[in-house]
Design an enzyme around this catalytic site. Structure first.
Site, PDB file in Angstrom:
ATOM      1  N   HIS A  25       0.814  -1.218   0.000  1.00  0.00           N
ATOM      2  CA  HIS A  25       0.000   0.000   0.000  1.00  0.00           C
ATOM      3  C   HIS A  25       0.851   1.274   0.000  1.00  0.00           C
ATOM      4  O   HIS A  25       0.353   2.344  -0.335  1.00  0.00           O
ATOM      5  CB  HIS A  25      -0.991   0.002   1.174  1.00  0.00           C
ATOM      6  CG  HIS A  25      -0.408   0.318   2.521  1.00  0.00           C
ATOM      7  ND1 HIS A  25      -0.155  -0.635   3.481  1.00  0.00           N
ATOM      8  CD2 HIS A  25      -0.041   1.496   3.086  1.00  0.00           C
ATOM      9  CE1 HIS A  25       0.330  -0.057   4.562  1.00  0.00           C
ATOM     10  NE2 HIS A  25       0.416   1.238   4.357  1.00  0.00           N
ATOM     11  N   SER A  39       4.861   2.569   7.863  1.00  0.00           N
ATOM     12  CA  SER A  39       4.496   1.363   7.126  1.00  0.00           C
ATOM     13  C   SER A  39       5.609   0.929   6.186  1.00  0.00           C
ATOM     14  O   SER A  39       6.205   1.735   5.485  1.00  0.00           O
ATOM     15  CB  SER A  39       3.231   1.594   6.316  1.00  0.00           C
ATOM     16  OG  SER A  39       2.093   1.519   7.122  1.00  0.00           O
ATOM     17  N   ASP A  64       0.196  -7.575   1.466  1.00  0.00           N
ATOM     18  CA  ASP A  64       0.607  -6.180   1.606  1.00  0.00           C
ATOM     19  C   ASP A  64       2.127  -6.052   1.631  1.00  0.00           C
ATOM     20  O   ASP A  64       2.687  -5.256   2.393  1.00  0.00           O
ATOM     21  CB  ASP A  64      -0.002  -5.533   2.848  1.00  0.00           C
ATOM     22  CG  ASP A  64       0.103  -4.001   2.808  1.00  0.00           C
ATOM     23  OD1 ASP A  64       0.227  -3.445   1.699  1.00  0.00           O
ATOM     24  OD2 ASP A  64       0.078  -3.375   3.884  1.00  0.00           O
TER      25      ASP A  64
END
Length: 372
Positions: free
Chosen positions: A103, A210, A133
């Site tokens: 993402h 992230s 992911d």
């Protein structure tokens, strides 16, 4: 003594004196250009690092982990060509590749990375996998000191200290500490699927983290930070799942996830009683997807029955074992499929149907293209 051995020896000596842990997470959608008053340049790693070498003294294991790992962690900035940008974190996997979240780089037409002692450099997105992911980026050359970070070979213990190094709110080279709060958590993925075996942590994780590493005090990556919201809870894609997915992304450009083709639920006491199952454990098959691998092999609900005032589905199979793995709940099933099977593999499935235990053979398919 090579780099990995010397790094472990250094960290081990400090961890013995007493240390802790940290983790972080990133969310896309902001470029992190603003600088809060009195904090220095949010996008300048040097403004936040301090003198890590001087701080890495006896009894300061966090400083030791930071000093050992930070050179292998990069800030990530992406642009989609339409004026929109995102930021995140990545870390070195091998001498050419970086790992981050899918993402973080999704929809990016241009990706730049910056290490602690380097300027911005171009990186190419080599492959992504929306169902885990995870994403792999490739660079022609890495800066000196950007050494690969090893992935932990088994899940960390609950309560084990971990550290997160990343780029929260654009503050490159930031570190936070915490513990492993839980294992085998389930995260949402595309098309109603889930990411299994996730690591839960209480370390501070914020937008920009992230894709960064959640590391042990030995400097091994326990997980790839995926999500967090500032409520003393954050998540990371487990090293176990990353160890399966990342090599395939590098060599094949994709990863095939095993697929059964059912909708399921955990077995509650009413479901167990309604379906004449002796224990409230396993997973109940509520629906079998048309033309999926389970069609004609597994059986879904054909009605409901009231149990203690609760309407419980009936007629569906209750799976209690797959191959040699006991299935007590949905997490067991999804982790088994993700970590121990491949599409096209045939496995024995132990289940209860109409109150009787039986074994059926199921040939696994591959999850459909999320873009399809």
């Amino acid at each position: 003594m090579d780099h990995e051995q010397s790094r472990r020896a250094f960290l081990g000596s400090l961890a013995a004196a007493g240390g802790a842990s940290a983790a972080g997470c990133q969310s896309p959608g902001s470029t992190g250009e603003s600088t809060p008053a009195g904090t220095g340049d949010a996008d300048d790693p040097a403004s936040n690092d301090g003198d890590a070498a001087d701080a890495a003294v006896d009894g300061e294991p966090y400083a030791a982990v930071y000093e050992s790992v930070v050179g292998s962690v990069a800030s990530v900035r992406t642009y989609d060509g339409g004026g929109n940008g995102a930021q995140g974190t990545a870390f070195v996997y091998d001498d050419r590749h970086l790992v981050t979240n899918q993402h973080v780089v999704s929809g990016a037409s241009d990706v730049s990375v910056r290490f602690q002692d380097s300027g911005w450099r171009n990186a190419e997105v080599l492959a992504t996998d929306v169902y885990s992911d995870l994403a792999v980026m490739e660079m022609t050359a890495l800066p000196d000191g950007a050494e690969p970070l090893p992935l932990l070979k088994s899940d960390p213990a609950v309560g084990q200290r971990v550290v997160a190094i990343g780029n929260p709110f654009g503050y490159g080279g930031s570190v936070s500490e915490g513990i492993v709060s839980g294992r085998d958590r389930t995260l949402a993925a595309a098309n109603g699927f889930s990411i299994p075996d996730a690591i839960q942590t209480d370390a501070a994780v914020n937008p920009g983290n992230s894709g960064g590493p959640l590391v042990t005090l030995d400097g091994d990556v326990a997980g790839v930070i995926n999500a967090g919201g500032g409520d003393n809870i954050g998540f990371a894609i487990s090293a176990a799942l990353a160890r399966r997915v990342i090599p395939e992304l590098i060599t094949e450009g994709e990863f095939g996830h095993s697929y059964v083709g059912v909708r399921l639920m955990n077995v509650s006491p009413p479901v167990a009683r309604a379906n004449d199952v002796p224990e409230s454990r396993g997973v109940y098959i509520d629906e079998v997807i048309d033309d999926g691998p389970a069609e004609g092999v597994l059986q879904g609900s054909d009605g409901t029955r009231p149990v203690n005032g609760v309407s419980a589905p009936v007629g569906g199979d209750v799976i209690v074992r797959m191959a040699d793995t006991e299935i007590r709940a949905r997490q067991d099933l999804t982790s088994f499929l993700a970590l121990e099977t491949d599409p096209g593999e045939s496995i024995d499935v132990d289940l209860y149907r109409d109150g009787q235990r039986r074994t059926v053979e199921l040939t696994l398919g591959e999850r459909p293209d999320p873009e399809g």
